[in-house]
Write a protein that holds these residues in place. Sequence first.
Motif, PDB file in Angstrom:
ATOM      1  N   PHE A 149      -7.410  12.850  -2.589  1.00 20.18           N
ATOM      2  CA  PHE A 149      -6.260  13.085  -1.719  1.00 20.18           C
ATOM      3  C   PHE A 149      -5.526  14.383  -2.052  1.00 20.18           C
ATOM      4  O   PHE A 149      -5.713  14.965  -3.111  1.00 20.18           O
ATOM      5  N   HIS A 150      -4.718  14.824  -1.090  1.00 18.23           N
ATOM      6  CA  HIS A 150      -3.955  16.078  -1.133  1.00 18.23           C
ATOM      7  C   HIS A 150      -4.825  17.276  -0.758  1.00 18.23           C
ATOM      8  O   HIS A 150      -6.048  17.176  -0.673  1.00 18.23           O
ATOM      9  N   LYS A 151      -4.195  18.389  -0.533  1.00 14.60           N
ATOM     10  CA  LYS A 151      -4.880  19.581  -0.038  1.00 14.60           C
ATOM     11  C   LYS A 151      -5.943  20.070  -1.021  1.00 14.60           C
ATOM     12  O   LYS A 151      -5.741  20.006  -2.238  1.00 14.60           O
ATOM     13  N   PRO A 152      -7.064  20.581  -0.492  1.00 14.56           N
ATOM     14  CA  PRO A 152      -8.077  21.168  -1.375  1.00 14.56           C
ATOM     15  C   PRO A 152      -7.452  22.272  -2.233  1.00 14.56           C
ATOM     16  O   PRO A 152      -6.701  23.108  -1.740  1.00 14.56           O
ATOM     17  N   GLY A 153      -7.740  22.241  -3.512  1.00  8.65           N
ATOM     18  CA  GLY A 153      -7.190  23.230  -4.429  1.00  8.65           C
ATOM     19  C   GLY A 153      -5.894  22.826  -5.070  1.00  8.65           C
ATOM     20  O   GLY A 153      -5.512  23.386  -6.110  1.00  8.65           O
ATOM     21  N   ASP A 154      -5.172  21.869  -4.475  1.00  5.60           N
ATOM     22  CA  ASP A 154      -3.928  21.392  -5.081  1.00  5.60           C
ATOM     23  C   ASP A 154      -4.226  20.427  -6.222  1.00  5.60           C
ATOM     24  O   ASP A 154      -5.263  19.751  -6.228  1.00  5.60           O
ATOM     25  N   GLU A 155      -3.296  20.353  -7.172  1.00  2.17           N
ATOM     26  CA  GLU A 155      -3.422  19.348  -8.224  1.00  2.17           C
ATOM     27  C   GLU A 155      -3.384  17.959  -7.588  1.00  2.17           C
ATOM     28  O   GLU A 155      -2.612  17.708  -6.663  1.00  2.17           O
ATOM     29  N   LYS A 156      -4.205  17.065  -8.078  1.00  3.31           N
ATOM     30  CA  LYS A 156      -4.215  15.686  -7.592  1.00  3.31           C
ATOM     31  C   LYS A 156      -3.241  14.862  -8.428  1.00  3.31           C
ATOM     32  O   LYS A 156      -3.202  14.975  -9.646  1.00  3.31           O
ATOM     33  N   ARG A 157      -2.463  14.018  -7.743  1.00  2.00           N
ATOM     34  CA  ARG A 157      -1.474  13.185  -8.415  1.00  2.00           C
ATOM     35  C   ARG A 157      -1.670  11.733  -7.988  1.00  2.00           C
ATOM     36  O   ARG A 157      -2.213  11.455  -6.915  1.00  2.00           O
ATOM     37  N   ALA A 158      -1.238  10.821  -8.824  1.00  2.43           N
ATOM     38  CA  ALA A 158      -1.339   9.393  -8.518  1.00  2.43           C
ATOM     39  C   ALA A 158      -0.095   8.672  -9.002  1.00  2.43           C
ATOM     40  O   ALA A 158       0.485   9.019 -10.033  1.00  2.43           O
ATOM     41  N   LEU A 159       0.328   7.671  -8.244  1.00  2.27           N
ATOM     42  CA  LEU A 159       1.379   6.776  -8.706  1.00  2.27           C
ATOM     43  C   LEU A 159       0.867   5.965  -9.892  1.00  2.27           C
ATOM     44  O   LEU A 159      -0.328   5.678 -10.004  1.00  2.27           O
TER      45      LEU A 159
ATOM     46  N   CYS B 187       0.858  -1.185   0.000  1.00  2.00           N
ATOM     47  CA  CYS B 187       0.000   0.000   0.000  1.00  2.00           C
ATOM     48  C   CYS B 187       0.888   1.225   0.000  1.00  2.00           C
ATOM     49  O   CYS B 187       2.094   1.144   0.279  1.00  2.00           O
ATOM     50  N   PHE B 188       0.311   2.365  -0.334  1.00  5.68           N
ATOM     51  CA  PHE B 188       1.007   3.639  -0.184  1.00  5.68           C
ATOM     52  C   PHE B 188       0.086   4.587   0.564  1.00  5.68           C
ATOM     53  O   PHE B 188      -1.106   4.306   0.760  1.00  5.68           O
ATOM     54  N   TYR B 189       0.637   5.693   1.017  1.00  2.00           N
ATOM     55  CA  TYR B 189      -0.103   6.589   1.900  1.00  2.00           C
ATOM     56  C   TYR B 189      -0.233   7.989   1.298  1.00  2.00           C
ATOM     57  O   TYR B 189       0.705   8.499   0.674  1.00  2.00           O
ATOM     58  N   GLU B 190      -1.394   8.587   1.492  1.00  2.00           N
ATOM     59  CA  GLU B 190      -1.664   9.946   1.022  1.00  2.00           C
ATOM     60  C   GLU B 190      -2.505  10.686   2.062  1.00  2.00           C
ATOM     61  O   GLU B 190      -3.268  10.066   2.810  1.00  2.00           O
ATOM     62  N   PRO B 191      -2.404  12.032   2.107  1.00  2.00           N
ATOM     63  CA  PRO B 191      -3.242  12.806   3.035  1.00  2.00           C
ATOM     64  C   PRO B 191      -4.641  13.029   2.474  1.00  2.00           C
ATOM     65  O   PRO B 191      -4.814  13.353   1.297  1.00  2.00           O
ATOM     66  N   ASN B 192      -5.630  12.850   3.323  1.00  2.00           N
ATOM     67  CA  ASN B 192      -7.026  13.064   2.955  1.00  2.00           C
ATOM     68  C   ASN B 192      -7.581  14.183   3.833  1.00  2.00           C
ATOM     69  O   ASN B 192      -7.405  14.164   5.057  1.00  2.00           O
ATOM     70  N   TYR B 193      -8.279  15.150   3.217  1.00  2.00           N
ATOM     71  CA  TYR B 193      -8.780  16.328   3.939  1.00  2.00           C
ATOM     72  C   TYR B 193     -10.304  16.349   4.026  1.00  2.00           C
ATOM     73  O   TYR B 193     -10.892  17.384   4.354  1.00  2.00           O
ATOM     74  N   GLU B 194     -10.955  15.243   3.769  1.00  2.00           N
ATOM     75  CA  GLU B 194     -12.422  15.234   3.743  1.00  2.00           C
ATOM     76  C   GLU B 194     -13.032  15.533   5.107  1.00  2.00           C
ATOM     77  O   GLU B 194     -14.176  15.982   5.194  1.00  2.00           O
ATOM     78  N   SER B 195     -12.294  15.308   6.180  1.00  2.00           N
ATOM     79  CA  SER B 195     -12.808  15.603   7.527  1.00  2.00           C
ATOM     80  C   SER B 195     -12.556  17.058   7.919  1.00  2.00           C
ATOM     81  O   SER B 195     -13.008  17.504   8.970  1.00  2.00           O
ATOM     82  N   GLY B 196     -11.850  17.795   7.075  1.00  2.00           N
ATOM     83  CA  GLY B 196     -11.494  19.169   7.390  1.00  2.00           C
ATOM     84  C   GLY B 196     -10.066  19.336   7.859  1.00  2.00           C
ATOM     85  O   GLY B 196      -9.565  20.452   7.987  1.00  2.00           O
ATOM     86  N   LYS B 197      -9.375  18.231   8.133  1.00  2.00           N
ATOM     87  CA  LYS B 197      -7.967  18.267   8.503  1.00  2.00           C
ATOM     88  C   LYS B 197      -7.270  17.080   7.849  1.00  2.00           C
ATOM     89  O   LYS B 197      -7.907  16.115   7.409  1.00  2.00           O
ATOM     90  N   ALA B 198      -5.951  17.160   7.772  1.00  2.00           N
ATOM     91  CA  ALA B 198      -5.192  16.104   7.109  1.00  2.00           C
ATOM     92  C   ALA B 198      -5.248  14.808   7.913  1.00  2.00           C
ATOM     93  O   ALA B 198      -4.934  14.792   9.103  1.00  2.00           O
ATOM     94  N   GLU B 199      -5.648  13.727   7.260  1.00  2.00           N
ATOM     95  CA  GLU B 199      -5.627  12.394   7.845  1.00  2.00           C
ATOM     96  C   GLU B 199      -4.918  11.462   6.874  1.00  2.00           C
ATOM     97  O   GLU B 199      -5.177  11.494   5.670  1.00  2.00           O
ATOM     98  N   ARG B 200      -4.014  10.643   7.414  1.00  2.00           N
ATOM     99  CA  ARG B 200      -3.292   9.718   6.547  1.00  2.00           C
ATOM    100  C   ARG B 200      -4.190   8.555   6.170  1.00  2.00           C
ATOM    101  O   ARG B 200      -4.796   7.919   7.032  1.00  2.00           O
TER     102      ARG B 200
END
Length: 230
Positions: free
Chosen positions: A164-174, A104-117
Motif C-alpha cells: 500500500f501507498h504510493k510507489p517509492g513512498d515508505e510503507k507504514r502499518a498500524l 477494518c481500515f483503509y489504504e491506497p493500493n497502486y498495483e493497477s497503476g492508479k490509486a484504489e482504496r
Amino acid sequence: MCVNYRPPLPEQLDMVLGTLVDLYKDWDWPTETWKDYLAPIVRTDANNQRMLSLASYGMVPRRHIPAGVKVFDTMNARAESIAEKRSFAPAWHRTQLCAVPMTCFYEPNYESGKAERFGIGMEDDAPFFVAGLWREWREADGNPGTSFTQITINADEHPLMKRFHKPGDEKRALVVLPPEDVDAWLSCRHPDLAREFLRHYPAERMKAWAAPAAPRAKKVAVVPETGSLF
C-alpha cells in the motif's frame, strides 16, 4: 499512514469488549471514521479497569489548532518519533495508551497503476484493536473532550502492508494488537516497555480487498462522558 477506518457498530461492542455494554447503546458515531470524527476507544480508569470513551480522531483536533497556524494532521503517530514530537510526546511519556477498536481500515493500493482504496482486516472478519494514544482537552463550552491517535511502524518488509501507498513512498502499518496483548498494553505504565508492543501483526492472519469509498458520513458533534465498563 491510515486516515480512515471502520469502527465497530454499537451493537458489536459486547463482542469487542467482552462484557455487556448496554449503557453505551445510546451513543452513536459514523460508520466510517475520518479526521475529527468521533469514534470509540478503550483505555483504563483509576482502578486499571477498561473504560470506553468517544474520542475525536486526531491527537490535535482541528478546532484546537490556533488561528494563523497551518492546519496539520495528527491521526497517526510514528513509533520512531513518538517520544519527541510535541503533539504526541506528553501523552507517550505519561503512557496515556488506548486501544482503538475497528473492523477494518483503509489504504491506497497502486498495483493497477492508479490509486484504489483497499480494506484491510482480520482473515476471519473479527473486530480487532490498534495501539493508540489519547489526551484530554477543554472544549469551548467548558466540558472535557478526548482525542486520540493511532501508532504506526515501518512496513517495507511486511508481506501484506508493503502493498500500500504510493510507489517509492515508505510503507507504514498500524500496530494491530494481538487479542491477548490488549489488556497488557492498556495497563503498561512505562514508555520503554510500551515499545515492546509496537510490532507487526502476522500477515497470514490478515486479508485485504478492494473497497471503493462511500460518501462520508456527517460528523457527530456531541462528546458524551466516559464511563467504566466494569
